[in-house]
Write a protein that holds these residues in place. Structure first.
Motif, PDB file in Angstrom:
ATOM      1  N   ASP A 118       0.845  -1.182   0.000  1.00 35.09           N
ATOM      2  CA  ASP A 118       0.000   0.000   0.000  1.00 35.09           C
ATOM      3  C   ASP A 118       0.889   1.243   0.000  1.00 35.09           C
ATOM      4  O   ASP A 118       2.029   1.219   0.468  1.00 35.09           O
ATOM      5  CB  ASP A 118      -0.903   0.018   1.228  1.00 35.09           C
ATOM      6  CG  ASP A 118      -1.935  -1.098   1.203  1.00 35.09           C
ATOM      7  OD1 ASP A 118      -2.118  -1.731   0.146  1.00 35.09           O
ATOM      8  OD2 ASP A 118      -2.574  -1.337   2.250  1.00 35.09           O
ATOM      9  N   LEU A 119       0.353   2.347  -0.522  1.00 39.62           N
ATOM     10  CA  LEU A 119       1.084   3.605  -0.627  1.00 39.62           C
ATOM     11  C   LEU A 119       0.267   4.692   0.047  1.00 39.62           C
ATOM     12  O   LEU A 119      -0.966   4.689  -0.036  1.00 39.62           O
ATOM     13  CB  LEU A 119       1.312   3.928  -2.104  1.00 39.62           C
ATOM     14  CG  LEU A 119       2.111   5.176  -2.431  1.00 39.62           C
ATOM     15  CD1 LEU A 119       3.074   4.874  -3.579  1.00 39.62           C
ATOM     16  CD2 LEU A 119       1.207   6.315  -2.802  1.00 39.62           C
ATOM     17  N   LEU A 120       0.944   5.604   0.716  1.00 40.75           N
ATOM     18  CA  LEU A 120       0.292   6.750   1.345  1.00 40.75           C
ATOM     19  C   LEU A 120       0.953   8.019   0.831  1.00 40.75           C
ATOM     20  O   LEU A 120       2.180   8.156   0.899  1.00 40.75           O
ATOM     21  CB  LEU A 120       0.410   6.675   2.874  1.00 40.75           C
ATOM     22  CG  LEU A 120      -0.131   7.869   3.658  1.00 40.75           C
ATOM     23  CD1 LEU A 120      -1.649   7.988   3.474  1.00 40.75           C
ATOM     24  CD2 LEU A 120       0.215   7.741   5.140  1.00 40.75           C
ATOM     25  N   ALA A 121       0.138   8.930   0.302  1.00 39.32           N
ATOM     26  CA  ALA A 121       0.628  10.232  -0.155  1.00 39.32           C
ATOM     27  C   ALA A 121      -0.081  11.298   0.677  1.00 39.32           C
ATOM     28  O   ALA A 121      -1.305  11.306   0.763  1.00 39.32           O
ATOM     29  CB  ALA A 121       0.332  10.441  -1.634  1.00 39.32           C
ATOM     30  N   THR A 122       0.694  12.178   1.306  1.00 36.76           N
ATOM     31  CA  THR A 122       0.129  13.197   2.182  1.00 36.76           C
ATOM     32  C   THR A 122       0.516  14.574   1.672  1.00 36.76           C
ATOM     33  O   THR A 122       1.701  14.875   1.513  1.00 36.76           O
ATOM     34  CB  THR A 122       0.636  13.009   3.623  1.00 36.76           C
ATOM     35  OG1 THR A 122       0.347  11.670   4.043  1.00 36.76           O
ATOM     36  CG2 THR A 122      -0.047  13.976   4.567  1.00 36.76           C
ATOM     37  N   ILE A 131       3.717  24.055   0.067  1.00 41.33           N
ATOM     38  CA  ILE A 131       3.095  22.768  -0.255  1.00 41.33           C
ATOM     39  C   ILE A 131       4.150  21.690  -0.010  1.00 41.33           C
ATOM     40  O   ILE A 131       5.292  21.831  -0.462  1.00 41.33           O
ATOM     41  CB  ILE A 131       2.654  22.688  -1.732  1.00 41.33           C
ATOM     42  CG1 ILE A 131       1.690  23.809  -2.087  1.00 41.33           C
ATOM     43  CG2 ILE A 131       2.037  21.319  -2.036  1.00 41.33           C
ATOM     44  CD1 ILE A 131       1.426  23.942  -3.584  1.00 41.33           C
ATOM     45  N   THR A 132       3.760  20.648   0.698  1.00 40.83           N
ATOM     46  CA  THR A 132       4.642  19.504   0.906  1.00 40.83           C
ATOM     47  C   THR A 132       3.889  18.243   0.518  1.00 40.83           C
ATOM     48  O   THR A 132       2.725  18.071   0.891  1.00 40.83           O
ATOM     49  CB  THR A 132       5.090  19.400   2.381  1.00 40.83           C
ATOM     50  OG1 THR A 132       5.733  20.608   2.747  1.00 40.83           O
ATOM     51  CG2 THR A 132       6.042  18.241   2.581  1.00 40.83           C
ATOM     52  N   LEU A 133       4.543  17.371  -0.243  1.00 45.92           N
ATOM     53  CA  LEU A 133       4.002  16.068  -0.624  1.00 45.92           C
ATOM     54  C   LEU A 133       4.963  15.008  -0.112  1.00 45.92           C
ATOM     55  O   LEU A 133       6.138  15.004  -0.492  1.00 45.92           O
ATOM     56  CB  LEU A 133       3.851  15.957  -2.145  1.00 45.92           C
ATOM     57  CG  LEU A 133       3.485  14.574  -2.706  1.00 45.92           C
ATOM     58  CD1 LEU A 133       2.106  14.131  -2.226  1.00 45.92           C
ATOM     59  CD2 LEU A 133       3.543  14.584  -4.223  1.00 45.92           C
ATOM     60  N   VAL A 134       4.464  14.143   0.766  1.00 38.38           N
ATOM     61  CA  VAL A 134       5.274  13.038   1.293  1.00 38.38           C
ATOM     62  C   VAL A 134       4.630  11.741   0.816  1.00 38.38           C
ATOM     63  O   VAL A 134       3.428  11.528   1.013  1.00 38.38           O
ATOM     64  CB  VAL A 134       5.350  13.075   2.834  1.00 38.38           C
ATOM     65  CG1 VAL A 134       6.099  11.859   3.362  1.00 38.38           C
ATOM     66  CG2 VAL A 134       6.024  14.360   3.299  1.00 38.38           C
ATOM     67  N   ILE A 135       5.440  10.890   0.164  1.00 38.46           N
ATOM     68  CA  ILE A 135       4.958   9.607  -0.356  1.00 38.46           C
ATOM     69  C   ILE A 135       5.664   8.497   0.406  1.00 38.46           C
ATOM     70  O   ILE A 135       6.892   8.494   0.504  1.00 38.46           O
ATOM     71  CB  ILE A 135       5.203   9.485  -1.872  1.00 38.46           C
ATOM     72  CG1 ILE A 135       4.526  10.650  -2.609  1.00 38.46           C
ATOM     73  CG2 ILE A 135       4.715   8.140  -2.400  1.00 38.46           C
ATOM     74  CD1 ILE A 135       4.851  10.752  -4.084  1.00 38.46           C
ATOM     75  N   GLU A 136       4.865   7.567   0.933  1.00 40.91           N
ATOM     76  CA  GLU A 136       5.396   6.455   1.714  1.00 40.91           C
ATOM     77  C   GLU A 136       4.998   5.123   1.078  1.00 40.91           C
ATOM     78  O   GLU A 136       3.860   4.966   0.655  1.00 40.91           O
ATOM     79  CB  GLU A 136       4.836   6.478   3.136  1.00 40.91           C
ATOM     80  CG  GLU A 136       5.073   7.755   3.888  1.00 40.91           C
ATOM     81  CD  GLU A 136       4.319   7.793   5.200  1.00 40.91           C
ATOM     82  OE1 GLU A 136       4.074   6.738   5.814  1.00 40.91           O
ATOM     83  OE2 GLU A 136       3.950   8.909   5.611  1.00 40.91           O
TER      84      GLU A 136
END
Length: 185
Positions: free
Chosen positions: A65-69, A154-159
């Protein structure tokens, strides 16, 4: 002869298992943005609210699974309104946010390590009114009204897997981010 072959076959099977497990992990450990797929966010403003949605095209992902915040912050500038209804420009920037919007992607949506990511919108909203002091009005009898909101970061963090950051991308401009914004990772 059979007793000598059995340990050899077992050793080869063990090596094959180690190699394929390592290969699978190596493939999942090389996420990257495809050509022209680096993260770009769109900032839309409506009144005292902004909506920020980001898009990226990623390859080299695993099947987890992937999480993008997406996180946004900004400021609002208000007009000062006196008790008679007259307005004048406010002097202060009133900080707004941060606001965070997570987007969860099921591992089954990732095909052959590829994903076109479109995030949920991060909606930043300014309060309708603030005190005269917050807005920088001439005296406390005034009220800050009619906010104009500006996104400054703006911040995009992808896990992937969730809890392991594979990308941390951002854009900042104290004068404001508008329209289409390319992020730096």
């Amino acid at each position: 002869m059979k007793t000598r072959l059995r340990p050899l076959v077992m050793a080869l099977a063990a090596l094959l298992l180690i190699f394929t497990t390592g290969l699978s992990a190596a493939q999942a450990a090389s996420p990257h943005f495809k050509k022209n797929g680096s993260p770009v966010c769109t900032v839309s403003t409506t009144g005292a609210s902004t909506s920020t949605t980001c898009r990226a095209v990623i390859a080299g992902l695993g099947n987890d699974d992937l999480l993008a915040t997406v996180t946004t912050s900004g400021f609002a500038v208000y007009q000062c309104q006196n008790q008679g209804g007259n307005t004048a420009p406010g002097q202060n920037k009133v900080l707004t946010g941060p606001v965070t919007a997570p987007t969860e992607i099921d591992g089954d949506a990732i095909k052959n390590g590829n994903l076109t990511l479109v995030t949920e919108p991060a909606v930043l909203t300014a309060r309708n009114t603030v005190t005269g002091a917050e807005a920088g009005c001439p005296n406390p009898n005034w009220t800050g009204v009619n906010p104009v909101l500006t996104v400054t970061s703006i911040t995009l963090v992808i896990e992937q897997p969730v809890g392991t950051v594979i990308f941390s991308c951002s854009a900042t401009n104290q004068s404001g981010l508008r329209g289409t914004v390319a992020l730096t990772c």
